[in-house]
Motif scaffolding. Sequence first.
Motif, PDB file in Angstrom:
ATOM      1  N   ALA A  61      31.482  94.997  15.890  1.00  0.00           N
ATOM      2  CA  ALA A  61      30.470  95.884  15.328  1.00  0.00           C
ATOM      3  C   ALA A  61      29.716  96.561  16.468  1.00  0.00           C
ATOM      4  CB  ALA A  61      29.507  95.085  14.462  1.00  0.00           C
ATOM      5  N   THR A  62      29.353  97.814  16.258  1.00  0.00           N
ATOM      6  CA  THR A  62      28.553  98.530  17.250  1.00  0.00           C
ATOM      7  C   THR A  62      27.076  98.496  16.883  1.00  0.00           C
ATOM      8  OG1 THR A  62      28.931 100.619  16.092  1.00  0.00           O
ATOM      9  CG2 THR A  62      30.452 100.061  17.894  1.00  0.00           C
ATOM     10  N   THR A  63      26.797  97.919  15.727  1.00  0.00           N
ATOM     11  CA  THR A  63      25.421  97.819  15.264  1.00  0.00           C
ATOM     12  C   THR A  63      25.277  96.560  14.416  1.00  0.00           C
ATOM     13  OG1 THR A  63      23.650  99.011  14.111  1.00  0.00           O
ATOM     14  CG2 THR A  63      25.858  99.263  13.233  1.00  0.00           C
ATOM     15  N   LEU A  64      24.116  95.949  14.480  1.00  0.00           N
ATOM     16  CA  LEU A  64      23.781  94.819  13.608  1.00  0.00           C
ATOM     17  C   LEU A  64      22.589  95.282  12.773  1.00  0.00           C
ATOM     18  CD1 LEU A  64      24.110  91.864  16.145  1.00  0.00           C
ATOM     19  CD2 LEU A  64      25.703  92.493  14.323  1.00  0.00           C
ATOM     20  N   PRO A  65      22.774  95.531  11.479  1.00  0.00           N
ATOM     21  CA  PRO A  65      21.765  96.200  10.652  1.00  0.00           C
ATOM     22  C   PRO A  65      20.615  95.292  10.215  1.00  0.00           C
ATOM     23  CG  PRO A  65      23.649  95.653   9.318  1.00  0.00           C
ATOM     24  CD  PRO A  65      23.993  95.246  10.728  1.00  0.00           C
ATOM     25  N   TYR A  66      19.835  94.857  11.197  1.00  0.00           N
ATOM     26  CA  TYR A  66      18.769  93.897  10.907  1.00  0.00           C
ATOM     27  C   TYR A  66      17.367  94.493  10.973  1.00  0.00           C
ATOM     28  CZ  TYR A  66      22.565  90.597  12.004  1.00  0.00           C
ATOM     29  OH  TYR A  66      23.754  89.920  12.059  1.00  0.00           O
ATOM     30  N   THR A  67      17.211  95.716  11.515  1.00  0.00           N
ATOM     31  CA  THR A  67      15.868  96.208  11.801  1.00  0.00           C
ATOM     32  C   THR A  67      15.449  97.446  11.022  1.00  0.00           C
ATOM     33  OG1 THR A  67      16.456  97.712  13.605  1.00  0.00           O
ATOM     34  CG2 THR A  67      16.162  95.377  14.170  1.00  0.00           C
ATOM     35  N   GLY A  68      16.399  98.268  10.593  1.00  0.00           N
ATOM     36  CA  GLY A  68      16.048  99.560  10.015  1.00  0.00           C
ATOM     37  C   GLY A  68      15.871 100.630  11.079  1.00  0.00           C
ATOM     38  N   ASN A  69      16.052 100.284  12.352  1.00  0.00           N
ATOM     39  CA  ASN A  69      15.950 101.213  13.480  1.00  0.00           C
ATOM     40  C   ASN A  69      17.338 101.253  14.125  1.00  0.00           C
ATOM     41  OD1 ASN A  69      15.813 101.985  16.282  1.00  0.00           O
ATOM     42  ND2 ASN A  69      13.633 101.527  16.335  1.00  0.00           N
ATOM     43  N   ASP A  70      17.991 102.406  14.049  1.00  0.00           N
ATOM     44  CA  ASP A  70      19.370 102.503  14.551  1.00  0.00           C
ATOM     45  C   ASP A  70      19.495 102.094  16.017  1.00  0.00           C
ATOM     46  OD1 ASP A  70      20.257 103.350  12.076  1.00  0.00           O
ATOM     47  OD2 ASP A  70      20.250 105.487  12.610  1.00  0.00           O
ATOM     48  N   GLU A  71      18.546 102.515  16.849  1.00  0.00           N
ATOM     49  CA  GLU A  71      18.604 102.157  18.268  1.00  0.00           C
ATOM     50  C   GLU A  71      18.465 100.653  18.463  1.00  0.00           C
ATOM     51  OE1 GLU A  71      16.194 104.362  21.081  1.00  0.00           O
ATOM     52  OE2 GLU A  71      16.273 106.121  19.772  1.00  0.00           O
ATOM     53  N   ALA A  72      17.534 100.047  17.759  1.00  0.00           N
ATOM     54  CA  ALA A  72      17.326  98.598  17.866  1.00  0.00           C
ATOM     55  C   ALA A  72      18.559  97.842  17.375  1.00  0.00           C
ATOM     56  CB  ALA A  72      16.082  98.179  17.085  1.00  0.00           C
ATOM     57  N   ASP A  73      19.161  98.333  16.295  1.00  0.00           N
ATOM     58  CA  ASP A  73      20.357  97.687  15.745  1.00  0.00           C
ATOM     59  C   ASP A  73      21.544  97.794  16.708  1.00  0.00           C
ATOM     60  OD1 ASP A  73      18.955  96.963  13.463  1.00  0.00           O
ATOM     61  OD2 ASP A  73      19.761  98.591  12.238  1.00  0.00           O
ATOM     62  N   ARG A  74      21.669  98.932  17.389  1.00  0.00           N
ATOM     63  CA  ARG A  74      22.741  99.086  18.389  1.00  0.00           C
ATOM     64  C   ARG A  74      22.494  98.175  19.589  1.00  0.00           C
ATOM     65  NH1 ARG A  74      22.453 104.478  16.759  1.00  0.00           N
ATOM     66  NH2 ARG A  74      21.082 105.037  18.480  1.00  0.00           N
ATOM     67  N   LEU A  75      21.240  98.049  19.994  1.00  0.00           N
ATOM     68  CA  LEU A  75      20.906  97.184  21.130  1.00  0.00           C
ATOM     69  C   LEU A  75      21.302  95.735  20.835  1.00  0.00           C
ATOM     70  CD1 LEU A  75      19.549  96.942  23.946  1.00  0.00           C
ATOM     71  CD2 LEU A  75      17.404  96.461  22.712  1.00  0.00           C
ATOM     72  N   LEU A  76      21.045  95.269  19.625  1.00  0.00           N
ATOM     73  CA  LEU A  76      21.398  93.898  19.252  1.00  0.00           C
ATOM     74  C   LEU A  76      22.898  93.649  19.378  1.00  0.00           C
ATOM     75  CD1 LEU A  76      19.172  93.516  16.073  1.00  0.00           C
ATOM     76  CD2 LEU A  76      18.805  92.384  18.283  1.00  0.00           C
ATOM     77  N   ALA A  77      23.700  94.641  19.033  1.00  0.00           N
ATOM     78  CA  ALA A  77      25.154  94.495  19.088  1.00  0.00           C
ATOM     79  C   ALA A  77      25.703  94.635  20.500  1.00  0.00           C
ATOM     80  CB  ALA A  77      25.822  95.511  18.169  1.00  0.00           C
ATOM     81  N   SER A  78      25.002  95.389  21.349  1.00  0.00           N
ATOM     82  CA  SER A  78      25.549  95.694  22.676  1.00  0.00           C
ATOM     83  C   SER A  78      24.983  94.829  23.796  1.00  0.00           C
ATOM     84  CB  SER A  78      25.292  97.171  23.015  1.00  0.00           C
ATOM     85  OG  SER A  78      23.897  97.425  23.139  1.00  0.00           O
ATOM     86  N   ASP A  79      23.825  94.217  23.590  1.00  0.00           N
ATOM     87  CA  ASP A  79      23.168  93.476  24.666  1.00  0.00           C
ATOM     88  C   ASP A  79      22.969  92.013  24.246  1.00  0.00           C
ATOM     89  OD1 ASP A  79      21.371  92.313  26.505  1.00  0.00           O
ATOM     90  OD2 ASP A  79      20.343  94.219  26.842  1.00  0.00           O
ATOM     91  N   PRO A  80      23.738  91.095  24.834  1.00  0.00           N
ATOM     92  CA  PRO A  80      23.606  89.680  24.465  1.00  0.00           C
ATOM     93  C   PRO A  80      22.178  89.140  24.613  1.00  0.00           C
ATOM     94  CG  PRO A  80      25.601  89.997  25.740  1.00  0.00           C
ATOM     95  CD  PRO A  80      24.844  91.297  25.801  1.00  0.00           C
ATOM     96  N   LEU A  81      21.454  89.593  25.629  1.00  0.00           N
ATOM     97  CA  LEU A  81      20.075  89.127  25.801  1.00  0.00           C
ATOM     98  C   LEU A  81      19.210  89.575  24.635  1.00  0.00           C
ATOM     99  CD1 LEU A  81      17.943  87.648  27.484  1.00  0.00           C
ATOM    100  CD2 LEU A  81      17.546  89.821  28.697  1.00  0.00           C
ATOM    101  N   ALA A  82      19.398  90.807  24.179  1.00  0.00           N
ATOM    102  CA  ALA A  82      18.626  91.302  23.034  1.00  0.00           C
ATOM    103  C   ALA A  82      18.869  90.432  21.805  1.00  0.00           C
ATOM    104  CB  ALA A  82      18.984  92.759  22.745  1.00  0.00           C
ATOM    105  N   LEU A  83      20.131  90.093  21.557  1.00  0.00           N
ATOM    106  CA  LEU A  83      20.451  89.251  20.403  1.00  0.00           C
ATOM    107  C   LEU A  83      19.745  87.902  20.509  1.00  0.00           C
ATOM    108  CD1 LEU A  83      22.117  88.898  17.792  1.00  0.00           C
ATOM    109  CD2 LEU A  83      23.948  87.970  19.233  1.00  0.00           C
TER     110      LEU A  83
END
Length: 192
Positions: free
Chosen positions: A6-28
């Motif tokens: 997945a390129t996004t994890l739809p947990y926030t309602g903010n597309d940028e934040a959702d992409r960050l969760l999927a792309s950055d292990p530290l963010a997750l």
Amino acid sequence: MAATTATTLPYTGNDEADRLLASDPLALLIGFSLDQQVTVQKAFSGPWELRRRLGFLDARRIAETDPAELDRVFRERPALHRFPGAMASKVQALCAAIVRDYGGDAGRIWREARDGRDLQARLLALPGIGEMKARSIIAILGKRLGVQVPGLGEVMPSHPTLGDVDSPEALASYQADKRAHKAELRAQGQRT
């Protein structure tokens, strides 16, 4: 069958934040650290907002930030969490452990895991990550982010987790089911 990433994890309602969760292990991992006594949306928006406020999202730099400064950043309105001081300390401890054990690279936690049990042990060794969070992270890694390690199925949860959420609608359904389950436990006199 290869797992999709997945390129996004739809947990926030903010597309940028959702992409960050999927792309950055530290963010997750920071999102999971913040995921207590606030909504999923608030918790998982935290890494994106923290990066916006600090100008970076780097385990080493966060670990080395003056604790009073990190506390101030978490308290800046709107606060990053319902308990900003405690969460600033938790996130800093998480980042310090990632620096100490993985050279600051959170993705090494799963990239270098020998098998599912090793991955679970690595997650459980992190400050602020208990059994339930570890299982949810494992589900996200395996079901949403395409992480494959031998024996992952042995530690994959059989109950619904955030790893089963693939849309805002699925998140709403997951949250409604979780609230209903907690209400049922309270009605039975059990702790939630």
